[in-house]
Write an enzyme that holds these catalytic residues in place. Structure first.
Site, PDB file in Angstrom:
ATOM      1  N   ASN A 178       4.491   1.396  -9.271  1.00 21.41           N
ATOM      2  CA  ASN A 178       4.471   1.756  -7.845  1.00 21.41           C
ATOM      3  C   ASN A 178       4.661   0.476  -7.028  1.00 21.41           C
ATOM      4  O   ASN A 178       3.711  -0.267  -6.815  1.00 21.41           O
ATOM      5  CB  ASN A 178       3.139   2.448  -7.512  1.00 21.41           C
ATOM      6  CG  ASN A 178       3.041   2.813  -6.045  1.00 21.41           C
ATOM      7  OD1 ASN A 178       4.026   2.745  -5.306  1.00 21.41           O
ATOM      8  ND2 ASN A 178       1.847   3.193  -5.613  1.00 21.41           N
ATOM      9  N   TRP A 179       5.886   0.279  -6.609  1.00 24.51           N
ATOM     10  CA  TRP A 179       6.206  -0.970  -5.882  1.00 24.51           C
ATOM     11  C   TRP A 179       5.626  -0.978  -4.469  1.00 24.51           C
ATOM     12  O   TRP A 179       5.670  -1.993  -3.786  1.00 24.51           O
ATOM     13  CB  TRP A 179       7.718  -1.162  -5.805  1.00 24.51           C
ATOM     14  CG  TRP A 179       8.383  -1.478  -7.104  1.00 24.51           C
ATOM     15  CD1 TRP A 179       7.792  -1.585  -8.350  1.00 24.51           C
ATOM     16  CD2 TRP A 179       9.777  -1.748  -7.313  1.00 24.51           C
ATOM     17  NE1 TRP A 179       8.732  -1.890  -9.296  1.00 24.51           N
ATOM     18  CE2 TRP A 179       9.962  -1.995  -8.686  1.00 24.51           C
ATOM     19  CE3 TRP A 179      10.897  -1.790  -6.472  1.00 24.51           C
ATOM     20  CZ2 TRP A 179      11.214  -2.299  -9.237  1.00 24.51           C
ATOM     21  CZ3 TRP A 179      12.141  -2.075  -7.018  1.00 24.51           C
ATOM     22  CH2 TRP A 179      12.297  -2.336  -8.384  1.00 24.51           C
ATOM     23  N   LYS A 180       5.126   0.167  -4.023  1.00 27.51           N
ATOM     24  CA  LYS A 180       4.627   0.281  -2.645  1.00 27.51           C
ATOM     25  C   LYS A 180       5.704  -0.242  -1.685  1.00 27.51           C
ATOM     26  O   LYS A 180       6.871   0.079  -1.889  1.00 27.51           O
ATOM     27  CB  LYS A 180       3.277  -0.431  -2.511  1.00 27.51           C
ATOM     28  CG  LYS A 180       2.262   0.076  -3.560  1.00 27.51           C
ATOM     29  CD  LYS A 180       0.861  -0.408  -3.344  1.00 27.51           C
ATOM     30  CE  LYS A 180      -0.059   0.185  -4.413  1.00 27.51           C
ATOM     31  NZ  LYS A 180      -1.467  -0.207  -4.250  1.00 27.51           N
ATOM     32  N   HIS A 217      -1.158   9.538  -2.675  1.00 26.94           N
ATOM     33  CA  HIS A 217      -1.712   8.234  -3.042  1.00 26.94           C
ATOM     34  C   HIS A 217      -2.800   7.862  -2.031  1.00 26.94           C
ATOM     35  O   HIS A 217      -2.722   8.249  -0.851  1.00 26.94           O
ATOM     36  CB  HIS A 217      -0.597   7.178  -3.022  1.00 26.94           C
ATOM     37  CG  HIS A 217      -1.048   5.853  -3.545  1.00 26.94           C
ATOM     38  ND1 HIS A 217      -1.724   4.953  -2.757  1.00 26.94           N
ATOM     39  CD2 HIS A 217      -0.936   5.286  -4.769  1.00 26.94           C
ATOM     40  CE1 HIS A 217      -2.010   3.878  -3.485  1.00 26.94           C
ATOM     41  NE2 HIS A 217      -1.548   4.060  -4.713  1.00 26.94           N
ATOM     42  N   GLU A 227      -7.254   7.316  -9.293  1.00 28.15           N
ATOM     43  CA  GLU A 227      -7.298   5.961  -8.736  1.00 28.15           C
ATOM     44  C   GLU A 227      -8.516   5.857  -7.814  1.00 28.15           C
ATOM     45  O   GLU A 227      -8.438   6.274  -6.645  1.00 28.15           O
ATOM     46  CB  GLU A 227      -6.054   5.680  -7.896  1.00 28.15           C
ATOM     47  CG  GLU A 227      -4.766   5.646  -8.659  1.00 28.15           C
ATOM     48  CD  GLU A 227      -3.710   4.809  -7.923  1.00 28.15           C
ATOM     49  OE1 GLU A 227      -3.103   3.957  -8.569  1.00 28.15           O
ATOM     50  OE2 GLU A 227      -3.521   4.996  -6.713  1.00 28.15           O
ATOM     51  N   SER A 279      -5.972  -2.097 -10.239  1.00 31.44           N
ATOM     52  CA  SER A 279      -6.150  -3.445 -10.789  1.00 31.44           C
ATOM     53  C   SER A 279      -5.821  -3.551 -12.286  1.00 31.44           C
ATOM     54  O   SER A 279      -6.484  -4.278 -13.034  1.00 31.44           O
ATOM     55  CB  SER A 279      -7.575  -3.947 -10.526  1.00 31.44           C
ATOM     56  OG  SER A 279      -7.829  -3.927  -9.132  1.00 31.44           O
ATOM     57  N   GLY A 329       0.140  -1.077  -9.259  1.00 25.68           N
ATOM     58  CA  GLY A 329       0.626  -1.643  -8.006  1.00 25.68           C
ATOM     59  C   GLY A 329       1.068  -3.082  -8.196  1.00 25.68           C
ATOM     60  O   GLY A 329       2.174  -3.346  -8.681  1.00 25.68           O
TER      61      GLY A 329
HETATM   62  P1  13P Z   1      -3.124  -2.269  -7.812  1.00 24.98           P
HETATM   63  O1  13P Z   1      -2.579  -2.181  -9.218  1.00 24.98           O
HETATM   64  O2  13P Z   1      -2.443  -3.315  -6.985  1.00 24.98           O
HETATM   65  O3  13P Z   1      -4.624  -2.376  -7.791  1.00 24.98           O
HETATM   66  O4  13P Z   1      -2.760  -0.892  -7.102  1.00 24.98           O
HETATM   67  C1  13P Z   1      -3.095   0.281  -7.741  1.00 24.98           C
HETATM   68  C2  13P Z   1      -2.341   1.375  -7.096  1.00 24.98           C
HETATM   69  O5  13P Z   1      -2.618   1.786  -5.975  1.00 24.98           O
HETATM   70  C3  13P Z   1      -1.204   1.939  -7.841  1.00 24.98           C
HETATM   71  O6  13P Z   1      -0.706   3.082  -7.216  1.00 24.98           O
END
Ligand code: 13P
Length: 250
Positions: A8-10, A95, A165, A210, A231
């Protein structure tokens, strides 16, 4: 163990040039790894071009969100149907970051249906903001699942992927404990069995929060999960390759 990694590159990276580089590194790692299915979820504006760069079968693509209506007067929105047309096979739904911007359980319910109607796999995200020791978070998750899956018929329920999550583990310094994930995975399946019958036992459950190359293999072994929603570690080429490599079957 076979595993799924949703990258998930956000809202990363800032340019398409960097997106191509990140995709190249991700693709290379995915092709070398055994037993790891990689699903890349880029910002929607990069999706169609990134898909075009790829000819193989080891990587699939996801939208990070999508509107349940196919078309409409919705400035700024992108529909699940449009994502399907851009060759996304998956759509991340509700999400935590979308929920914090106003996504509701009812909105999630409509999106899950729209994804299944478009023959895409919905990745329904659930997770509590905090835990207080009373076990109340279990009720919270149960409600997110009950409403999010309310329009899914029993025979279709195992086509939905659940991503657990916990909000407190997203963007944190470390993931939750694997035995707590294991407990939550059992709870999620049990909750879905109550609403949708025995196919709830076959749900694919991902963990997110994380995850990186140092902790993924242990979580996969002990957390009773099918893989990860990642993420930060998915947006840095070397970390993403190391993470995928760490999950490769020997
Ligand atoms: P991180 O891996 O940066 O903690 O983010 C988790 C996340 O929201 C994946 O969708």
């Amino acid at each position: 163990m076979k595993s799924i990694v949703v990258a998930n590159w956000k809202m990363h990276p800032a340019t398409f040039k960097e997106a191509k580089q990140l995709f190249e590194a991700t693709k290379k790692a995915a092709e070398k790894a055994k037993g790891v299915s990689v699903i890349v979820a880029p910002p929607a504006i990069y999706l169609r071009e990134i898909v075009k760069l790829y000819k193989g079968r080891r990587v699939a693509f996801a939208m990070q969100d999508g509107n349940a209506e196919a078309v409409g007067a919705c400035t700024g929105e992108i529909s699940i149907a449009q994502g399907k047309d851009s060759k996304a096979g998956y759509v991340i739904i509700a999400h935590a970051e979308r929920r914090s911007m106003g996504e509701t359980n009812d909105g999630a319910r409509r999106k899950v249906s729209a994804a299944l109607n478009s023959k895409m796999t919905p990745v329904l995200c659930v997770g509590e903001a905090s835990r207080d020791g009373t076990g109340e978070h279990f009720n919270f998750i149960k409600e997110q699942l009950r409403i999010g899956l309310a329009d899914v018929t029993a025979p279709k329920v195992s086509q939905v992927i659940i991503a657990y999550e916990p909000v407190w583990a997203i963007g944190a310094t470390r993931p939750m404990e694997a035995h707590d994930m294991h407990e939550m995975a059992i709870f999620i399946r049990k909750s879905i069995v109550e609403t949708h019958g025995k196919d709830g036992m076959n749900m694919k459950i991902l963990y997110g929060g994380s995850i990186d190359e140092t902790n993924a293999a242990g979580m996969l072994r002990d957390g009773d999960i099918a893989g990860f929603l990642v993420g930060r570690a998915s947006t840095e080429a070397t970390k993403c390759a190391a993470l995928i490599h760490s999950l490769s079957e020997a």
